[in-house]
Design an enzyme around this catalytic site. Structure first.
Site, PDB file in Angstrom:
ATOM      1  N   ARG A 147       0.853  -1.187   0.000  1.00 30.11           N
ATOM      2  CA  ARG A 147       0.000   0.000   0.000  1.00 30.11           C
ATOM      3  C   ARG A 147       0.887   1.235   0.000  1.00 30.11           C
ATOM      4  O   ARG A 147       1.816   1.337   0.807  1.00 30.11           O
ATOM      5  CB  ARG A 147      -0.919   0.022   1.216  1.00 30.11           C
ATOM      6  CG  ARG A 147      -2.005   1.085   1.133  1.00 30.11           C
ATOM      7  CD  ARG A 147      -2.779   1.237   2.433  1.00 30.11           C
ATOM      8  NE  ARG A 147      -2.014   1.998   3.417  1.00 30.11           N
ATOM      9  CZ  ARG A 147      -2.543   2.503   4.541  1.00 30.11           C
ATOM     10  NH1 ARG A 147      -3.820   2.293   4.821  1.00 30.11           N
ATOM     11  NH2 ARG A 147      -1.800   3.175   5.383  1.00 30.11           N
ATOM     12  N   TYR A 159      -3.136  11.225   6.371  1.00 31.23           N
ATOM     13  CA  TYR A 159      -3.343   9.884   6.917  1.00 31.23           C
ATOM     14  C   TYR A 159      -2.362   8.890   6.290  1.00 31.23           C
ATOM     15  O   TYR A 159      -2.145   8.875   5.083  1.00 31.23           O
ATOM     16  CB  TYR A 159      -4.780   9.407   6.633  1.00 31.23           C
ATOM     17  CG  TYR A 159      -4.922   7.915   6.785  1.00 31.23           C
ATOM     18  CD1 TYR A 159      -4.990   7.345   8.050  1.00 31.23           C
ATOM     19  CD2 TYR A 159      -4.925   7.075   5.679  1.00 31.23           C
ATOM     20  CE1 TYR A 159      -5.070   5.970   8.211  1.00 31.23           C
ATOM     21  CE2 TYR A 159      -5.010   5.703   5.829  1.00 31.23           C
ATOM     22  CZ  TYR A 159      -5.080   5.163   7.102  1.00 31.23           C
ATOM     23  OH  TYR A 159      -5.151   3.804   7.251  1.00 31.23           O
ATOM     24  N   ASP A 219      -5.142   4.033  -0.284  1.00 34.96           N
ATOM     25  CA  ASP A 219      -6.297   4.310   0.566  1.00 34.96           C
ATOM     26  C   ASP A 219      -6.669   5.783   0.473  1.00 34.96           C
ATOM     27  O   ASP A 219      -5.894   6.656   0.867  1.00 34.96           O
ATOM     28  CB  ASP A 219      -5.949   3.939   2.017  1.00 34.96           C
ATOM     29  CG  ASP A 219      -7.136   4.042   2.961  1.00 34.96           C
ATOM     30  OD1 ASP A 219      -8.225   4.454   2.509  1.00 34.96           O
ATOM     31  OD2 ASP A 219      -6.971   3.717   4.142  1.00 34.96           O
ATOM     32  N   HIS A 221      -9.282   7.012   2.095  1.00 41.39           N
ATOM     33  CA  HIS A 221      -9.740   7.304   3.458  1.00 41.39           C
ATOM     34  C   HIS A 221     -10.970   8.205   3.493  1.00 41.39           C
ATOM     35  O   HIS A 221     -11.060   9.124   4.316  1.00 41.39           O
ATOM     36  CB  HIS A 221      -8.607   7.885   4.304  1.00 41.39           C
ATOM     37  CG  HIS A 221      -8.562   7.280   5.680  1.00 41.39           C
ATOM     38  ND1 HIS A 221      -8.836   7.990   6.813  1.00 41.39           N
ATOM     39  CD2 HIS A 221      -8.287   6.013   6.082  1.00 41.39           C
ATOM     40  CE1 HIS A 221      -8.734   7.199   7.876  1.00 41.39           C
ATOM     41  NE2 HIS A 221      -8.397   5.993   7.453  1.00 41.39           N
ATOM     42  N   GLU A 245      -8.897   2.123  -2.213  1.00 45.43           N
ATOM     43  CA  GLU A 245      -9.703   1.845  -1.016  1.00 45.43           C
ATOM     44  C   GLU A 245     -10.443   3.089  -0.525  1.00 45.43           C
ATOM     45  O   GLU A 245      -9.885   4.197  -0.541  1.00 45.43           O
ATOM     46  CB  GLU A 245      -8.777   1.325   0.084  1.00 45.43           C
ATOM     47  CG  GLU A 245      -9.453   1.067   1.407  1.00 45.43           C
ATOM     48  CD  GLU A 245      -8.458   0.692   2.481  1.00 45.43           C
ATOM     49  OE1 GLU A 245      -8.850   0.697   3.674  1.00 45.43           O
ATOM     50  OE2 GLU A 245      -7.291   0.398   2.156  1.00 45.43           O
ATOM     51  N   GLU A 271     -14.220  -0.763   5.718  1.00 41.38           N
ATOM     52  CA  GLU A 271     -13.611  -0.983   7.024  1.00 41.38           C
ATOM     53  C   GLU A 271     -14.422  -0.343   8.149  1.00 41.38           C
ATOM     54  O   GLU A 271     -14.278  -0.739   9.313  1.00 41.38           O
ATOM     55  CB  GLU A 271     -12.168  -0.486   7.060  1.00 41.38           C
ATOM     56  CG  GLU A 271     -11.979   1.006   7.036  1.00 41.38           C
ATOM     57  CD  GLU A 271     -10.504   1.386   7.099  1.00 41.38           C
ATOM     58  OE1 GLU A 271     -10.161   2.259   7.909  1.00 41.38           O
ATOM     59  OE2 GLU A 271      -9.702   0.821   6.345  1.00 41.38           O
ATOM     60  N   ARG A 292     -13.841  -4.840   2.856  1.00 36.92           N
ATOM     61  CA  ARG A 292     -12.756  -4.422   3.742  1.00 36.92           C
ATOM     62  C   ARG A 292     -13.055  -4.618   5.223  1.00 36.92           C
ATOM     63  O   ARG A 292     -12.246  -4.262   6.084  1.00 36.92           O
ATOM     64  CB  ARG A 292     -12.448  -2.940   3.482  1.00 36.92           C
ATOM     65  CG  ARG A 292     -11.621  -2.703   2.256  1.00 36.92           C
ATOM     66  CD  ARG A 292     -10.185  -3.079   2.476  1.00 36.92           C
ATOM     67  NE  ARG A 292      -9.528  -2.178   3.398  1.00 36.92           N
ATOM     68  CZ  ARG A 292      -8.744  -2.547   4.396  1.00 36.92           C
ATOM     69  NH1 ARG A 292      -8.525  -3.832   4.632  1.00 36.92           N
ATOM     70  NH2 ARG A 292      -8.177  -1.661   5.180  1.00 36.92           N
ATOM     71  N   GLU A 348      -4.678  -7.316   4.884  1.00 36.75           N
ATOM     72  CA  GLU A 348      -3.874  -6.227   5.414  1.00 36.75           C
ATOM     73  C   GLU A 348      -3.079  -6.732   6.622  1.00 36.75           C
ATOM     74  O   GLU A 348      -3.612  -7.453   7.462  1.00 36.75           O
ATOM     75  CB  GLU A 348      -4.779  -5.065   5.827  1.00 36.75           C
ATOM     76  CG  GLU A 348      -4.028  -3.846   6.336  1.00 36.75           C
ATOM     77  CD  GLU A 348      -4.961  -2.685   6.628  1.00 36.75           C
ATOM     78  OE1 GLU A 348      -4.466  -1.545   6.716  1.00 36.75           O
ATOM     79  OE2 GLU A 348      -6.181  -2.912   6.770  1.00 36.75           O
ATOM     80  N   TRP A 411     -12.392  12.178   7.702  1.00 37.70           N
ATOM     81  CA  TRP A 411     -11.052  11.653   7.984  1.00 37.70           C
ATOM     82  C   TRP A 411     -11.077  10.145   7.792  1.00 37.70           C
ATOM     83  O   TRP A 411     -11.981   9.484   8.304  1.00 37.70           O
ATOM     84  CB  TRP A 411     -10.634  11.953   9.434  1.00 37.70           C
ATOM     85  CG  TRP A 411      -9.202  11.565   9.667  1.00 37.70           C
ATOM     86  CD1 TRP A 411      -8.083  12.336   9.424  1.00 37.70           C
ATOM     87  CD2 TRP A 411      -8.716  10.320  10.168  1.00 37.70           C
ATOM     88  NE1 TRP A 411      -6.941  11.632   9.733  1.00 37.70           N
ATOM     89  CE2 TRP A 411      -7.307  10.394  10.195  1.00 37.70           C
ATOM     90  CE3 TRP A 411      -9.322   9.146  10.577  1.00 37.70           C
ATOM     91  CZ2 TRP A 411      -6.502   9.324  10.621  1.00 37.70           C
ATOM     92  CZ3 TRP A 411      -8.522   8.100  11.005  1.00 37.70           C
ATOM     93  CH2 TRP A 411      -7.120   8.191  11.033  1.00 37.70           C
TER      94      TRP A 411
END
Length: 411
Positions: A147, A159, A219, A221, A245, A271, A292, A348, A411
């Site tokens: 990643r 992030y 990602d 995010h 992602e 996630e 995820r 991951e 975030w």
């Protein structure tokens, strides 16, 4: 096999972890991960005040019935606190059942479907040199998928990128912990247009340096609108990402239709999801390619297995969440489930700290870029209660974002 004791153990060796520990009348001990990063005590209270009293005297073999009782019997369903608590019970019961059977958990789930689990590591950098060093560091550690996260010019904190990278004996530290300890979350800034301009150039440089074969992930995010996410996915197509992602907040499942219309970059989502209902439209309409969710936050092995079986009908694969806010107990559960299912995609993997590993002894192996949960009966994880007691809980929060005009952003 009757549950005689249920304990909720909070420890903070490098970060805060919540563990449910069930003991049966036969002396077996089962563990479940109940960690909800930044809201740990909410799950502690849910377990201690509402769930633990219900578990004493239960038959530990009745996993499905217990799951339905905790989900349907409470009336108030879903949500991260409820589903994390249910997950802890579910995983602890699976751990107990597999120990009673004398076999590793994945055998009870149908046996191994592969030799091991392809895992990806987290590379990052504040500039190209740091990023390349981080990628090389992960390749040297055996990772076969990476990643890539990068600082953005003009943005103070991003992030996935450590603010300060320490160097010891010529080796850059790659440890990253976004949850800062203290009484208030850290404030970070954000500029989406700067990010969209910069990221494709980074992936172009990485592909030039490391070639076309290395699987690369990124990602977003949740920070983009649907049209911004579509633009990024399209601009990254020449660099053949394994996935993009969380490109946009997916609570609005229709948003992924727009993204899907404009890019062929594979998409990974979920996630922050915690039930099959969060995925229903995304999977049925084939708007994503990877699920995820973590075992820890999605109702345990029992419920995540249902989601992944549903996903398999649409050729959607697993990509289970697995940074260090998932304890070694939750990671072991993910490995056993990933080894057994047919539609595994990638796992991951962020190695835990030495302090964490002193609290949680683990049987997993890491070889040639593949994880394997090991052959010990159950999950293959034991908790040292005395060691855990050396690390009391510390208040910690994940950061939050503001735009240049002061608006709170995703975030």
């Amino acid at each position: 096999m009757i549950i005689e004791r249920a304990e909720v153990i909070v420890t903070s060796p490098s970060r805060n972890f919540v563990t449910l520990r069930l003991t049966t009348d036969e002396g077996l001990i089962g563990l479940g991960d109940a960690t909800l990063n930044g809201r740990e005590h909410s799950v502690v209270a849910y377990l201690q005040e509402h769930v633990v009293p219900l578990l004493i005297g239960m038959d530990a073999h009745r996993i499905e019935d217990t799951w339905q009782f905790l989900y349907r019997g409470a009336y108030w369903r879903r949500g991260p606190v409820t589903m994390t608590a249910i997950s802890a019970v579910d995983v602890a019961l699976w751990d107990l059942k597999a120990q009673a059977a004398g076999m590793p958990l994945y055998q009870l789930l149908g046996g191994a479907s592969r030799k091991g689990l392809l895992a990806y590591g987290h590379a990052s950098g504040n500039d190209t040199e740091e990023l390349f060093d981080s990628i090389r560091h992960h390749l040297e550690r055996g990772f076969r998928a990476i990643r890539v996260q990068t600082a953005v010019p003009g943005v103070r904190a991003v992030y996935g990128v450590p603010h300060d990278v320490t160097v010891s004996n010529g080796v850059r530290s790659q440890e990253y912990e976004p949850a800062s300890r203290g009484a208030y979350p850290a404030e970070e800034d954000w500029d989406t247009r700067a990010y969209l301009r910069h990221v494709p150039t980074v992936f172009g440089a990485v592909r030039t340096e490391f070639g076309p074969e290395l699987p690369l992930l990124h990602d977003g995010h949740h920070r983009m609108t649907p049209i911004q996410a579509a633009s990024l996915g399209k601009s990254l197509e020449p660099y053949d990402l394994f996935w993009l992602e969380d490109c946009t907040p997916a609570e609005n499942q229709e948003a992924l239709r727009l993204v899907r219309q404009h890019t062929t970059t594979p998409l990974a989502i979920g996630e922050v999801f915690n039930s099959v209902w969060d995925y229903q439209g995304l999977i049925r309409e084939q708007l994503i390619d990877y699920v995820r969710s973590s075992v820890t936050h999605t109702g345990g092995i029992t419920h995540l297995r249902r989601i992944l079986d549903f996903a398999a009908q649409y050729q959607v694969k697993s990509g289970m969440h697995g940074p260090t806010d998932i304890s070694p107990v939750g990671m072991a559960a993910a490995m056993h489930l990933g080894l057994a299912i047919h539609n595994f995609g990638i796992q991951e993997f962020m190695p835990h700290s030495a302090k964490t590993n002193s609290v949680f002894a683990q049987s997993f192996t890491w070889k040639d870029g593949l994880l394997h949960p090991g052959e010990q009966p159950g999950l293959g994880v034991t908790l040292d209660v005395d060691e855990a007691g050396k690390y009391p809980y510390e208040q910690a929060y994940l950061p939050f974002n503001r735009l240049a005009d002061g608006t709170v952003h995703d975030w």
